[in-house]
Design a protein around this motif. Structure first.
Motif, mmCIF file in Angstrom:
data_model
loop_
_atom_site.group_PDB
_atom_site.id
_atom_site.type_symbol
_atom_site.label_atom_id
_atom_site.label_comp_id
_atom_site.label_asym_id
_atom_site.label_seq_id
_atom_site.Cartn_x
_atom_site.Cartn_y
_atom_site.Cartn_z
ATOM 1 N N ASP A 411 0.638 -1.244 -0.057
ATOM 2 C CA ASP A 411 0.101 0.095 -0.101
ATOM 3 C C ASP A 411 0.796 1.290 0.098
ATOM 4 N N ASP A 453 -3.492 -2.985 -2.506
ATOM 5 C CA ASP A 453 -2.973 -1.678 -1.932
ATOM 6 C C ASP A 453 -4.399 -2.148 -0.715
ATOM 7 N N GLN A 454 -4.683 -1.822 0.592
ATOM 8 C CA GLN A 454 -5.311 -1.759 1.668
ATOM 9 C C GLN A 454 -6.732 -2.004 1.965
#
Ligand code: GLA
Ligand code: ZN
Length: 684
Positions: A411, A453-454
């Protein structure tokens, strides 16, 4: 399974080509003619044109010269070569910088750049935006209907930042829109620390070496602003392209490990992801196979930016670069291997920087398809030509997808926050390297992985690996819990769940909102000096059935299980006997916490267990020798298996099934891979 069409029906093959800079050779019609002959010989079918051509296209303000480009594009098209047409904003002509100094960048130390270099412009400057928009519109009007133009290559490797007054003013407006009032901003940034409370918006300045360096909330917001401002600049660039040529897809080339921009945000604005890959093979400090896993990680990251859509390898070098500290030649085999590696992970192209070596300028010693010698009788040219022939045999793979059951969370905002943080060690935080290390075991076993990505959807995976998840964005903890409740497994490590999005530490103990999921509380984090180590030993009869002692270094988190079961413990120092690896049974799933930074063998063994436990799909159901990996693309019916040997040793594999090589046409059930050998197989 999906089949992607990156070019809206205009292209039915994999692409093979290069950055082509004919504007350097306009005084040499013989060379331009020879180029076409050599391009065909090299089995290329695409050229990226005009990337740094502003001075040639607009030699004087408002006076355009497109004739040379007309001829280049026509000639390429007549000869079966597609064009990816660039907008030339990456570098500017001297008249523009001289007449409108505002276009030149101001550095973080507030020094003003002179004319020169590239990527030396302000993303806010209204003049720069206006001038490039005018030129882009002309390009769209003139070439938008040309049958040879298949894609827009907008600018080149957007990057860097500008700290001029125009940018400061826009930054302040951006902050006003985000926080509304100064009180909220001061609170979010904890700015009463050291009396940094802001009492007037005008007092806020971007981070500077001689000014504010210590406010992490400010630093993060500045980075977010730079991403949004760059995207805004890009949007200004593409306005007329979208309007005049809505059917031509748009890309911009992204960079390896670049951390100046949040590419997840950029991905939403481009039609196709493309990136530039320049690995240093054969280095003196890392094996080619570690290097290959690192490149694989990046390919998977770029593919995952658009949720699995195939992408383009926009640049790579056909031989070597001119900028690496030591640029070794690619050993025989590596060119084909590393090019097909991109395709294996989802690329629909192999493209180079550049087609022909420049005679002068900064990059005259950078590898190119055509060397200064000017003919095709070179090793590099033959490598390119051979690869082109192979790619033709693989055309059916274009647009096929990669399906993964595992995702590694990598991220960008988290990376920014980790790097900005002061302490607990200033160096060796190594967030990216740690993500790669936790990715590597899957690569070694030939298992497909997404790198996300988170904020992405977790629900399609069986396993989420989230190393060093220092910054938890709003909602991430809940979504991870939901994922585990539904039977998913998650792994995280030391230095997770520490801060929120403006870098404020969570109250009530670390790892913040993840405490319940992992069933632990991290009370303290020890850091070790280089060369120091602790040991981590598996407990007898632990549920992973792992045993042995492994080295731990740099980070040792001192955790208290609060519901979690201890799988391994530290062996020395005052925390000997305390938990080093835990698992928490959480509803239908499990959450593992790896408290220390452990040696590669530990990481591998740990994930191999999870791979077996979860019965994760391997591309090939056989043991792969060291340095060899397998990757797969599929259209839902046919599966394309890439077998790649990144070791300098010959390898023999019993495939246990019957396959056919798409490269040699041979049927086989065992395969001999040469050193740096590669093959692409389908089930026979
Ligand atoms: C970058 C740029 C190219 C060229 C190469 C050299 O990727 O986009 O213009 O400078 O590097 O490796
Ligand atoms: Zn600026």
């Amino acid at each position: 399974m999906q089949k992607y069409d990156l070019f809206n029906g205009k292209v039915d093959s994999l692409l093979h080509g290069a950055d082509y800079n004919p504007d350097q050779w306009l005084h040499r019609p013989d060379i331009l003619k020879k180029d076409i002959e050599l391009m065909k010989k090299a089995n290329t079918n695409v050229m990226s044109v005009g990337i740094f051509s502003w001075a040639a296209l607009e030699p004087e303000e408002g006076k355009y010269n497109f004739e040379w480009l007309d001829q280049v594009i026509d000639k390429l098209y007549e000869n079966g070569i597609n064009v990816i047409l660039a907008t030339p904003s990456g570098a500017r002509p001297d008249w523009l910088a001289a007449k409108y100094p505002e276009v030149l960048r101001v550095n973080a130390d507030r020094s003003k750049n002179l004319f020169g270099e590239r990527h030396n412009h302000c993303y806010t400057s209204p003049v720069y935006r206006e001038k490039i928009a005018e030129l882009n519109k002309k390009l769209a009007e003139r070439y938008g209907k040309h049958p040879g133009v298949i894609m827009w290559h907008v600018s080149n490797e957007y990057g860097g930042e500008c700290h001029c007054d125009l940018c400061q003013a826009d930054f302040r407006s951006w902050l006003k829109a985000k926080y509304g009032d100064l009180e909220s901003l001061n609170q979010a940034w904890w700015s009463n620390f050291w009396s940094h409370t802001y009492t007037d918006w005008e007092n806020i300045e971007s981070p500077a070496p001689q000014g504010m360096q210590s406010n992490h909330g400010l630093a993060l917001d500045w980075k977010r602003f730079v991403t949004e401002q760059t995207i805004d600049f890009y949007k200004n660039e593409i306005e007329s392209l979208r309007e005049i040529t809505p059917e031509i897809p748009i890309t911009t080339n992204l960079m390896y490990r670049y951390d100046g921009l949040d590419y997840n945000k950029f991905a939403e604005e481009v039609d196709v992801i493309s990136w530039d890959s320049y690995p240093s093979w054969h280095s003196d400090h890392e094996s080619d196979s570690n290097r290959a896993a690192d490149v694989a990680f990046m390919h998977d990251y770029f593919r995952s930016l658009k949720n699995g859509k195939s992408f383009l390898l926009m640049e790579s070098t056909p031989s070597k670069t001119n900028w690496q500290p030591v640029a070794k030649l690619k050993r025989p085999g590596i060119h084909k291997l590393s090019s097909l590696q991109a395709v294996a992970h989802g690329s629909d192209s192999v493209q180079y920087f550049q087609w022909r070596k420049s005679r002068g300028g900064f990059e005259k010693f950078h590898g190119a398809v055509v060397d200064h010698v000017g003919h095709s009788k070179t090793r590099v040219f033959r490598d390119v030509q051979d690869l082109g022939a192979v790619l033709k045999k693989l055309d059916q793979i274009r647009g096929t997808s990669v399906e993964a059951e595992v995702a590694v969370i990598f991220d960008t905002e988290n990376r920014w926050a980790i790097n900005e943080a002061s302490g607990p060690r200033q160096d060796k935080k190594n967030y990216v390297e740690t993500c790669v290390k936790h990715y590597q075991p899957f690569w070694k076993k030939g298992i497909s992985v997404d790198v996300i990505d988170q904020t992405k959807d977790f629900s399609k995976y069986k396993l989420i690996v989230a190393p060093m998840l220092y910054m938890l964005k709003e909602g991430t903890a809940d979504r991870l819990k939901e994922f585990v409740k539904n039977g998913g497994r998650v792994v995280s490590t030391y230095w997770s769940g520490i801060v929120n999005e403006t870098d404020l530490c969570f109250e009530g103990g670390f790892p913040g909102q993840l405490k319940e999921l992992f069933g632990i509380w991290s009370e303290e984090l020890d850091v070790l000096y280089d060369g120091d180590s602790n040991e981590v030993q598996f407990k007898k009869e632990n549920q992973l059935n792992l045993e042995g002692k492994y080295q731990a270094e740099i980070f040792c988190d001192l955790i208290h299980p609060q519901g979690a079961e201890i799988l391994a413990e530290y062996k020395s120092d005052f925390y000997a006997g305390r938990a080093a690896l835990t698992v928490n049974n959480y509803s239908r799933g499990k959450a593992y916490y790896v408290a220390s930074r452990n040696e590669e063998e530990f990481v591998d063994e740990f994930y191999y267990k999870l791979i077996d436990d979860l019965e994760l799909n391997r591309v090939l159901d056989i043991e792969l020798p060291s340095g060899v990996t397998a990757q797969k693309r599929s259209d839902g019916q046919k599966e394309y298996i890439f077998l790649m040997n990144f070791s300098d040793q010959k390898q023999k594999l019993d495939l246990k099934n019957n396959y056919q090589s798409l490269i040699s046409g041979q049927k086989l059930s065992e395969i001999g891979l040469a050193a740096y050998g590669v093959d692409v197989l389908i089930k026979a």
